[in-house]
Design an enzyme around this catalytic site. Sequence first.
Site, mmCIF file in Angstrom:
data_model
loop_
_atom_site.group_PDB
_atom_site.id
_atom_site.type_symbol
_atom_site.label_atom_id
_atom_site.label_comp_id
_atom_site.label_asym_id
_atom_site.label_seq_id
_atom_site.Cartn_x
_atom_site.Cartn_y
_atom_site.Cartn_z
ATOM 1 N N ARG A 18 0.824 -1.216 0.000
ATOM 2 C CA ARG A 18 0.000 0.000 0.000
ATOM 3 C C ARG A 18 0.860 1.270 0.000
ATOM 4 N NH1 ARG A 18 -5.173 -1.266 0.253
ATOM 5 N NH2 ARG A 18 -5.580 -3.400 0.892
ATOM 6 N N SER A 19 2.187 1.097 0.052
ATOM 7 C CA SER A 19 3.065 2.266 0.124
ATOM 8 C C SER A 19 2.915 3.215 -1.069
ATOM 9 C CB SER A 19 4.522 1.835 0.286
ATOM 10 O OG SER A 19 4.676 1.204 1.527
ATOM 11 N N THR A 64 11.195 -3.288 2.162
ATOM 12 C CA THR A 64 10.335 -4.169 2.940
ATOM 13 C C THR A 64 10.832 -5.600 2.835
ATOM 14 O OG1 THR A 64 8.032 -4.725 3.425
ATOM 15 C CG2 THR A 64 8.570 -4.396 1.099
ATOM 16 N N LYS A 68 15.260 -5.857 4.480
ATOM 17 C CA LYS A 68 15.637 -4.815 5.448
ATOM 18 C C LYS A 68 17.057 -5.000 6.002
ATOM 19 C CE LYS A 68 10.977 -3.594 6.903
ATOM 20 N NZ LYS A 68 10.064 -3.379 8.020
ATOM 21 N N ASN A 89 14.618 0.480 6.786
ATOM 22 C CA ASN A 89 13.422 0.490 5.925
ATOM 23 C C ASN A 89 13.363 1.737 5.039
ATOM 24 O OD1 ASN A 89 12.556 2.559 7.617
ATOM 25 N ND2 ASN A 89 10.460 1.787 7.742
ATOM 26 N N ASP A 105 10.227 2.432 11.516
ATOM 27 C CA ASP A 105 9.161 1.557 12.032
ATOM 28 C C ASP A 105 8.804 1.858 13.492
ATOM 29 O OD1 ASP A 105 8.762 0.155 9.685
ATOM 30 O OD2 ASP A 105 10.260 -1.361 10.158
ATOM 31 N N GLY A 131 11.706 -11.637 16.113
ATOM 32 C CA GLY A 131 12.333 -11.527 14.795
ATOM 33 C C GLY A 131 12.603 -10.076 14.443
ATOM 34 N N GLY A 132 12.727 -9.807 13.149
ATOM 35 C CA GLY A 132 13.056 -8.457 12.685
ATOM 36 C C GLY A 132 12.027 -7.415 13.089
ATOM 37 N N ASN A 153 8.839 -15.833 22.717
ATOM 38 C CA ASN A 153 9.155 -16.319 21.366
ATOM 39 C C ASN A 153 9.252 -17.831 21.385
ATOM 40 O OD1 ASN A 153 9.617 -15.426 18.679
ATOM 41 N ND2 ASN A 153 11.697 -16.230 18.830
ATOM 42 N N LYS A 158 16.458 -16.601 20.635
ATOM 43 C CA LYS A 158 16.372 -15.298 19.959
ATOM 44 C C LYS A 158 15.891 -14.217 20.921
ATOM 45 C CE LYS A 158 14.543 -15.313 15.651
ATOM 46 N NZ LYS A 158 13.692 -15.877 14.571
HETATM 47 P P1 ATR Z 1 10.017 -10.597 10.805
HETATM 48 O O1 ATR Z 1 11.168 -9.844 10.233
HETATM 49 O O2 ATR Z 1 8.721 -10.394 10.080
HETATM 50 O O3 ATR Z 1 9.874 -10.452 12.280
HETATM 51 P P2 ATR Z 1 11.330 -13.118 11.196
HETATM 52 O O4 ATR Z 1 12.600 -12.482 11.597
HETATM 53 O O5 ATR Z 1 11.370 -14.369 10.372
HETATM 54 O O6 ATR Z 1 10.374 -12.131 10.437
HETATM 55 O O7 ATR Z 1 10.501 -13.426 12.532
HETATM 56 C C1 ATR Z 1 9.245 -13.967 12.524
HETATM 57 C C2 ATR Z 1 8.709 -14.035 13.952
HETATM 58 O O8 ATR Z 1 7.465 -14.716 13.940
HETATM 59 C C3 ATR Z 1 9.623 -14.804 14.884
HETATM 60 O O9 ATR Z 1 9.498 -14.289 16.181
HETATM 61 C C4 ATR Z 1 9.050 -16.203 14.788
HETATM 62 O O10 ATR Z 1 9.309 -17.023 15.874
HETATM 63 P P3 ATR Z 1 10.675 -17.942 15.889
HETATM 64 O O11 ATR Z 1 11.802 -16.962 16.068
HETATM 65 O O12 ATR Z 1 10.490 -18.816 17.060
HETATM 66 O O13 ATR Z 1 10.711 -18.624 14.575
HETATM 67 C C5 ATR Z 1 7.577 -15.866 14.769
HETATM 68 N N1 ATR Z 1 6.760 -16.935 14.214
HETATM 69 C C6 ATR Z 1 6.617 -17.278 12.914
HETATM 70 N N2 ATR Z 1 5.761 -18.319 12.796
HETATM 71 C C7 ATR Z 1 5.365 -18.648 14.059
HETATM 72 C C8 ATR Z 1 4.474 -19.623 14.600
HETATM 73 N N3 ATR Z 1 3.822 -20.493 13.831
HETATM 74 N N4 ATR Z 1 4.309 -19.647 15.940
HETATM 75 C C9 ATR Z 1 4.968 -18.779 16.743
HETATM 76 N N5 ATR Z 1 5.802 -17.833 16.289
HETATM 77 C C10 ATR Z 1 6.008 -17.772 14.969
#
Ligand code: ATR
Length: 280
Positions: A18-19, A64, A68, A89, A105, A131-132, A153, A158
Site C-alpha cells: 500500500r506504500s 520491505t 531490510k 526500511n 518503524d 524476529g526483525g 518467542n 532469539k
Molecule cells: P520478521 O522480520 O517479520 O519479524 P522473522 O525475523 O522471520 O520475520 O521473525 C518472525 C517471527 O514470527 C519470529 O518471532 C518467529 O518465531 P521464531 O523466532 O520462534 O521462529 C515468529 N513466528 C513465525 N511463525 C510462528 C508460529 N507459527 N508460531 C509462533 N511464532 C512464529
Amino acid sequence: MSESDQYAVLGNPVAHSRSPRIHALFALQCEQSMQYRAICVEPGMFPAVVRDFMQRQGKGVNVTVPFKQEAFELADVLTERAQRAGAVNTLLWSNDGRLLGDNTDGTGLLRDLQRLQIALKNRRILLLGAGGAARGILSPLLQAEPTSLTVVNRNIDKAHQLQQEMADLGELQVATYEGVQGAFDLIINATSASLHGIMPALPEGLLASGAAAYDLMYADRPTAFMQWATDQGCTLRSDGLGMLVEQAAESFYLWRHCRPATAPVLEQLRREVAATTDST
Ligand code: ATR
C-alpha cells in the site's frame, strides 16, 4: 522537461504494497512533485537494484520484506535508530552524498499508539515475537519507560539475544508461550504467524482490565491475533495499518522535509480497504 523525483518500495513480493498509494496521497496533500512505485527485487539483486535506482533519478527508497537486513548492510551510514533495529526500511542520500539508512518503524508504531491513546509509560507490555519486526520496535518501547516489557518467542534463544542487545536501554523479561505469567496492559504481536492464520497458544487471563492489543501486521481481513484479542474480550485493539501510514509519513518527511497529516490518509485507506473487501 525535468522528470519528477523518483521513489520506490523494494520488496518481494511487493505487488500488494500500500506504500505507493500512501505516498501518492502524501504527495498530493503536500503538493510535492514526485513519483513512487513498487519494485519487485529478485533474490541476490537488491544492492544492484538500489544502486541503479539511486544513481538514475532516485531520491529515496523504502525497503520491505525480505530486504531490510540487506539494506542495513548496504547503507554507507546508519542512523542510531537503524543501528538499534539492525534493519533499514528507508534509504536516502545524505548531505555529503553517501547512502543513508534509517528505520522509521519504531517511530511509526509510537505515533500510532499515541493516536489510539494507548499509553506505554508505567504499563506492563507483552511482546510476541523476537524476529526483525520485534527488534525494530524494542528500543523505542524501552525508552518509553514501561513498568515491564516481556518478550515471548517460540525460539527462546532469539529472545535472550534481544535481552542482551538491549540491556543498556532497560530490562527485558523473557518467557515461553506456555510459561508466560501475569497480567498485561498492552500485548503487541510482532510474529508473522498471525498473517498465516496462526495464533500461538497463550495462557488465559493475560489481558489486564482495560488492556489493549496491537498487531504490527496488517491484512485485509482480521489477523489471527486480532481474532484472539476479540475472543479474549479486548475492546481496544488495532491492526498495523496506522503504523504503516505513520512510518511512511516519517520516511516522506526525511525525503521531502514536509510532514503530511496522517489521519485523513489513514481514513482514506480504511475506506478503500473496506470497498475491496466488500466486493471480494
Ligand atoms: P520478521 O522480520 O517479520 O519479524 P522473522 O525475523 O522471520 O520475520 O521473525 C518472525 C517471527 O514470527 C519470529 O518471532 C518467529 O518465531 P521464531 O523466532 O520462534 O521462529 C515468529 N513466528 C513465525 N511463525 C510462528 C508460529 N507459527 N508460531 C509462533 N511464532 C512464529
